[in-house]
Design a protein around this motif. Structure first.
Motif, PDB file in Angstrom:
ATOM      1  N   ALA A  50      -8.820   7.737   9.850  1.00 29.20           N
ATOM      2  CA  ALA A  50      -8.849   6.708   8.819  1.00 29.20           C
ATOM      3  C   ALA A  50      -8.249   5.423   9.371  1.00 29.20           C
ATOM      4  O   ALA A  50      -7.614   5.416  10.422  1.00 29.20           O
ATOM      5  CB  ALA A  50      -8.057   7.178   7.594  1.00 29.20           C
ATOM      6  N   ASN A  51      -8.478   4.334   8.659  1.00 28.72           N
ATOM      7  CA  ASN A  51      -7.987   3.038   9.111  1.00 28.72           C
ATOM      8  C   ASN A  51      -7.132   2.361   8.056  1.00 28.72           C
ATOM      9  O   ASN A  51      -7.216   2.677   6.878  1.00 28.72           O
ATOM     10  CB  ASN A  51      -9.162   2.118   9.448  1.00 28.72           C
ATOM     11  CG  ASN A  51      -9.970   2.656  10.606  1.00 28.72           C
ATOM     12  OD1 ASN A  51      -9.426   2.924  11.679  1.00 28.72           O
ATOM     13  ND2 ASN A  51     -11.255   2.857  10.360  1.00 28.72           N
ATOM     14  N   GLY A  52      -6.316   1.443   8.517  1.00 22.35           N
ATOM     15  CA  GLY A  52      -5.603   0.538   7.621  1.00 22.35           C
ATOM     16  C   GLY A  52      -4.698   1.256   6.642  1.00 22.35           C
ATOM     17  O   GLY A  52      -4.042   2.235   6.995  1.00 22.35           O
ATOM     18  N   PRO A  53      -4.654   0.749   5.402  1.00 24.89           N
ATOM     19  CA  PRO A  53      -3.734   1.294   4.389  1.00 24.89           C
ATOM     20  C   PRO A  53      -3.983   2.781   4.118  1.00 24.89           C
ATOM     21  O   PRO A  53      -3.039   3.524   3.861  1.00 24.89           O
ATOM     22  CB  PRO A  53      -4.041   0.464   3.148  1.00 24.89           C
ATOM     23  CG  PRO A  53      -4.700  -0.769   3.649  1.00 24.89           C
ATOM     24  CD  PRO A  53      -5.406  -0.398   4.903  1.00 24.89           C
ATOM     25  N   ALA A  54      -5.224   3.229   4.185  1.00 27.41           N
ATOM     26  CA  ALA A  54      -5.520   4.638   3.908  1.00 27.41           C
ATOM     27  C   ALA A  54      -4.841   5.521   4.956  1.00 27.41           C
ATOM     28  O   ALA A  54      -4.200   6.523   4.639  1.00 27.41           O
ATOM     29  CB  ALA A  54      -7.031   4.872   3.914  1.00 27.41           C
ATOM     30  N   ARG A  55      -4.957   5.122   6.226  1.00 27.27           N
ATOM     31  CA  ARG A  55      -4.348   5.896   7.306  1.00 27.27           C
ATOM     32  C   ARG A  55      -2.831   5.925   7.150  1.00 27.27           C
ATOM     33  O   ARG A  55      -2.211   6.990   7.220  1.00 27.27           O
ATOM     34  CB  ARG A  55      -4.714   5.259   8.653  1.00 27.27           C
ATOM     35  CG  ARG A  55      -4.232   6.013   9.867  1.00 27.27           C
ATOM     36  CD  ARG A  55      -4.714   5.290  11.142  1.00 27.27           C
ATOM     37  NE  ARG A  55      -4.654   6.132  12.320  1.00 27.27           N
ATOM     38  CZ  ARG A  55      -3.611   6.195  13.146  1.00 27.27           C
ATOM     39  NH1 ARG A  55      -2.537   5.477  12.898  1.00 27.27           N
ATOM     40  NH2 ARG A  55      -3.644   6.980  14.196  1.00 27.27           N
ATOM     41  N   ALA A  56      -2.241   4.779   6.897  1.00 23.58           N
ATOM     42  CA  ALA A  56      -0.785   4.714   6.758  1.00 23.58           C
ATOM     43  C   ALA A  56      -0.319   5.531   5.552  1.00 23.58           C
ATOM     44  O   ALA A  56       0.713   6.215   5.605  1.00 23.58           O
ATOM     45  CB  ALA A  56      -0.343   3.264   6.617  1.00 23.58           C
ATOM     46  N   SER A  57      -1.078   5.489   4.469  1.00 21.65           N
ATOM     47  CA  SER A  57      -0.689   6.230   3.269  1.00 21.65           C
ATOM     48  C   SER A  57      -0.809   7.729   3.513  1.00 21.65           C
ATOM     49  O   SER A  57       0.017   8.528   3.056  1.00 21.65           O
ATOM     50  CB  SER A  57      -1.562   5.819   2.089  1.00 21.65           C
ATOM     51  OG  SER A  57      -1.387   4.446   1.818  1.00 21.65           O
ATOM     52  N   ARG A  58      -1.851   8.137   4.233  1.00 23.03           N
ATOM     53  CA  ARG A  58      -2.036   9.562   4.538  1.00 23.03           C
ATOM     54  C   ARG A  58      -0.949  10.042   5.490  1.00 23.03           C
ATOM     55  O   ARG A  58      -0.460  11.166   5.357  1.00 23.03           O
ATOM     56  CB  ARG A  58      -3.435   9.800   5.123  1.00 23.03           C
ATOM     57  CG  ARG A  58      -4.501   9.663   4.051  1.00 23.03           C
ATOM     58  CD  ARG A  58      -5.911   9.631   4.567  1.00 23.03           C
ATOM     59  NE  ARG A  58      -6.808   9.249   3.477  1.00 23.03           N
ATOM     60  CZ  ARG A  58      -8.106   9.046   3.620  1.00 23.03           C
ATOM     61  NH1 ARG A  58      -8.679   9.171   4.823  1.00 23.03           N
ATOM     62  NH2 ARG A  58      -8.836   8.711   2.577  1.00 23.03           N
ATOM     63  N   LEU A  59      -0.578   9.204   6.429  1.00 26.38           N
ATOM     64  CA  LEU A  59       0.531   9.577   7.319  1.00 26.38           C
ATOM     65  C   LEU A  59       1.828   9.748   6.529  1.00 26.38           C
ATOM     66  O   LEU A  59       2.631  10.640   6.823  1.00 26.38           O
ATOM     67  CB  LEU A  59       0.714   8.526   8.412  1.00 26.38           C
ATOM     68  CG  LEU A  59      -0.282   8.620   9.567  1.00 26.38           C
ATOM     69  CD1 LEU A  59      -0.196   7.389  10.470  1.00 26.38           C
ATOM     70  CD2 LEU A  59      -0.039   9.885  10.385  1.00 26.38           C
TER      71      LEU A  59
END
Length: 603
Positions: free
Chosen positions: A569-578
């Motif tokens: 995933a990229n951007g905010p989605a990736r950071a939120s999933r992390l």
RNA sequence: GGGGCUGUAGCUCAGCCGGAUAGAGCGACGGUUUCCUAAACCGUAGGUCGUGGGUUCGAGUCCCGCCAGCCCCGCCA
């Protein structure tokens, strides 16, 4: 989410009062305010919480439950603070009010957990704000001159987990090992050893513990068969309890040797205990009986000092006695247990000043503790607000449903049981490595097998409701799927895998967190339940509630992991999933830690 | 004889203060892999909650009876 639940309960109560002042105000004035009955939603589609109170109010108010629910919901929506917290309340079924938190509030709650080592679990407050009274957890309690066996498994594991949870909540905890180091058994053993192996009584480690156990068995047989021996043994107890130096020295050597054997097991399982055996209370026994006499509870019957129990009848319908002084003048375990209660609640420096005393022993002792607790209460030894609790657990059974034994019919030694769990875990691991064509060094294999083996034994015990008997099965506890330690440990390993592949879990979190997949919301909601579960275990003393929570968390995480890409995933989605991954890992590590189970980064 | 605990799917077990159509796991059957460890995920089948009454708007949950199993009941712990 506990804090949110409290806020919602209050808002609901205010809404009820606005909707039905004529009913709510007298109820509140009488100290029994109307209860909105807020509970976690029973199904995800019902939102986050449900209030069941409207159904109970229907009779008193003479209206239909749905009409009442509607009136309460209307009052809720005019509360600006409520509207900020929740979406529009929904009336469902016969009169439930379903509440769904606003997504941005959930995300904000989650974000607040990210930097929090306590993951949202508040510290218990001492009543009055002073320094809290200690909680005593009495567990494990093996007998000197015997080896630890399966009978000690559950007390040791459950007691340790409860102590960990209480400590984490911020209580000062005294973990007491009430070892059997006094009583008649020592008279038997020392008398026998004097005759057949006198060197063991004067020289440290003259024989190993296994031999001592054999001597103990012989002594027990002689005690049961031989009256002369029996008399000698009783005399020996009197000598020991009277402080005879020769007997005391022998006793000290036996204790020291057993103590080291116990410690080896405790070290393996990372269990910390303060030994305070039965002998500790020897100086207080006479005072216990004197106290009982002074309060008029003591009755001499057949030469024995007894307290007759209230509400507990014996064979012929007569009240049952608790014997606290034998007809020969000696004291027994009931006296010791009473002395322990008295000491533990007594104000320092003459006691521990405990506020709560917890006994983790098998369910078979329930009536004994009921009797002892009753006498302690009547004698006035339990302070106002003091809690005295027996935490019973069922038997460890084999897969045949009978008490667990070795193939030859002996009791299973704890050491052998742990060894076998580790051996089986190692065989499993080696087979898997071969199948997957992986290569790992011996240290990795040894550490992994030991961790998994011990974790499996602990988790299997803790994950069943302690009250019932528990069927021991290596195959089930070591299984890689289902509600087992390996399954939970693997969920944690998967997250560490993400971290290794470049998912910087410790990076500053996305603000605000953004989620658009149902699997993300399910995981977020589960993570926020952690504080409620810990408080529940503290209150109910049921570790299986924490196990069930961690298992569900692992399942929900695995679903997320399977269906929602993180690193791709990229951007905010990736950071939120992390951020979800990080919190899941932190929750698993903390939760398993409270069960006494360490995690692994790879397995 | 008295007291306690237990009885929920084929097996092992959850089930909170009485709340919506009783839940998991294993096992069985069927599916999913160019992708962060498939040790995973998705789906299907499977229930007279031991039994008979009672209380309640509502009972697996509370009360009473009965049946079955286990444990405890005066000088062991």
């Amino acid at each position: 989410m506990l804090r949110i639940a409290q806020t919602l309960t209050q808002q609901l109560q205010e809404a009820i009062t606005r909707a039905y002042p004529e009913a709510a105000e007298p109820a509140a004035a009488s100290g029994q305010p109307l209860d909105p009955q807020l509970a976690p939603a029973s199904k995800p589609e019902f939102g986050d919480f449900q209030a069941n109170g409207a159904l109970a109010l229907a009779r008193g108010l003479g209206q239909s439950p749905r009409a009442i629910a509607t009136a309460i919901a209307r009052q809720l929506t005019v509360d600006a603070a409520f509207a900020e917290l929740c979406l529009e309340p929904q009336i469902a079924g016969p009169g439930f009010i379903n509440l769904t938190l606003r997504p941005e509030r959930l995300a904000a709650e989650l974000a607040a957990r990210l930097g929090d080592p306590r993951l949202g679990v508040e510290r218990a407050q001492a009543p009055g704000g002073g320094s809290a009274a200690p909680v005593i957890v009495d567990f494990s309690s093996p007998n000197i001159a015997k080896e630890m066996h399966v009978g000690h498994l559950r007390s040791t594991i459950i007691g340790d987990a409860l102590a960990r949870v209480l400590e984490f909540r911020g209580h000062p905890v005294l973990r007491l090992n009430h070892v059997g180091d006094w009583g008649t058994q020592f008279g038997m053993l020392i008398t026998h050893l004097k005759q057949v192996a006198p060197e063991t009584l004067t020289t440290a480690d003259a024989v190993d513990l296994g031999d001592l156990v054999a001597f103990y068995r012989e002594a027990k047989r002689r005690f049961d068969d031989d009256e002369v021996f029996q008399a000698a043994a009783r005399e020996e107890v009197v000598k020991l309890q009277g402080g005879d130096p020769v007997s005391l020295k022998a006793w000290g050597l036996l204790c020291e040797q057993s103590r080291r054997e116990f410690q080896a097991i405790y070290d393996r399982l990372d269990i910390h205990l303060s030994e305070r055996g039965e002998s500790f209370y020897n100086p207080y026994l006479a005072a216990v009986v004197a106290d009982l006499e002074a309060t008029g509870l003591l009755v001499i019957d057949d030469g024995a000092g007894c307290v007759f129990l209230e509400g507990i009848k014996g064979k012929d319908g007569q009240p049952l006695p608790l014997i606290v002084r034998k007809s020969d003048g000696g004291f027994n375990y009931a006296t010791t247990d009473l002395a322990a209660i008295r000491y533990r609640f007594a104000v320092p420096p003459s006691g521990d000043g405990a506020g709560r005393v917890i006994y983790v022993t098998d369910a078979g002792q329930a009536s004994h503790f009921a009797a002892v607790f009753q006498v302690a209460g009547r004698a006035g030894w339990i302070p106002e607000g003091g809690r005295l609790e027996h935490v019973p657990f069922g038997l460890v059974q084999g897969e045949d449903g009978k008490k667990l034994k070795t193939r030859s019919g002996d009791t299973v030694r704890l050491k052998d049981l742990l060894d076998e769990a580790v051996e089986r875990a190692e065989a499993d691991l080696r087979r898997r490595l071969a199948e997957e064509d992986r290569s790992e060094d011996e240290a990795f294999i040894a550490h992994g097998a030991t961790t998994v083996g011990h974790a499996a034994v602990k988790y299997a015990d803790l994950s069943t409701n302690r009250g019932t008997n528990y069927q021991f099965s290596f195959d089930r506890m070591l299984a890689l799927q289902g509600n087992t330690a390996p399954y939970l440990l693997y969920a944690f390993v998967r997250i560490q895998g993400i971290a290794r592949k470049g998912g910087a879990l410790e990076a500053p979190a996305q603000d605000p967190l953004v989620f658009d997949q149902p699997q993300e919301w399910a995981l977020a909601r589960q993570l926020l339940q952690f504080d409620a579960v810990i408080v529940e275990v503290e209150e109910e003393l049921l570790p299986n509630r924490l196990c069930a929570y961690l298992f569900e968390l692992s399942q929900i995480f695995n679903r997320f992991y399977d269906q929602v890409p993180v690193l791709k995933a990229n951007g905010p989605a990736r950071a939120s999933r992390l951020a979800l991954c990080r919190l899941t890992a932190d929750t698993l590590r903390l939760g398993l830690g409270l069960l006494g189970i360490p995690t692994l980064d790879r397995m």
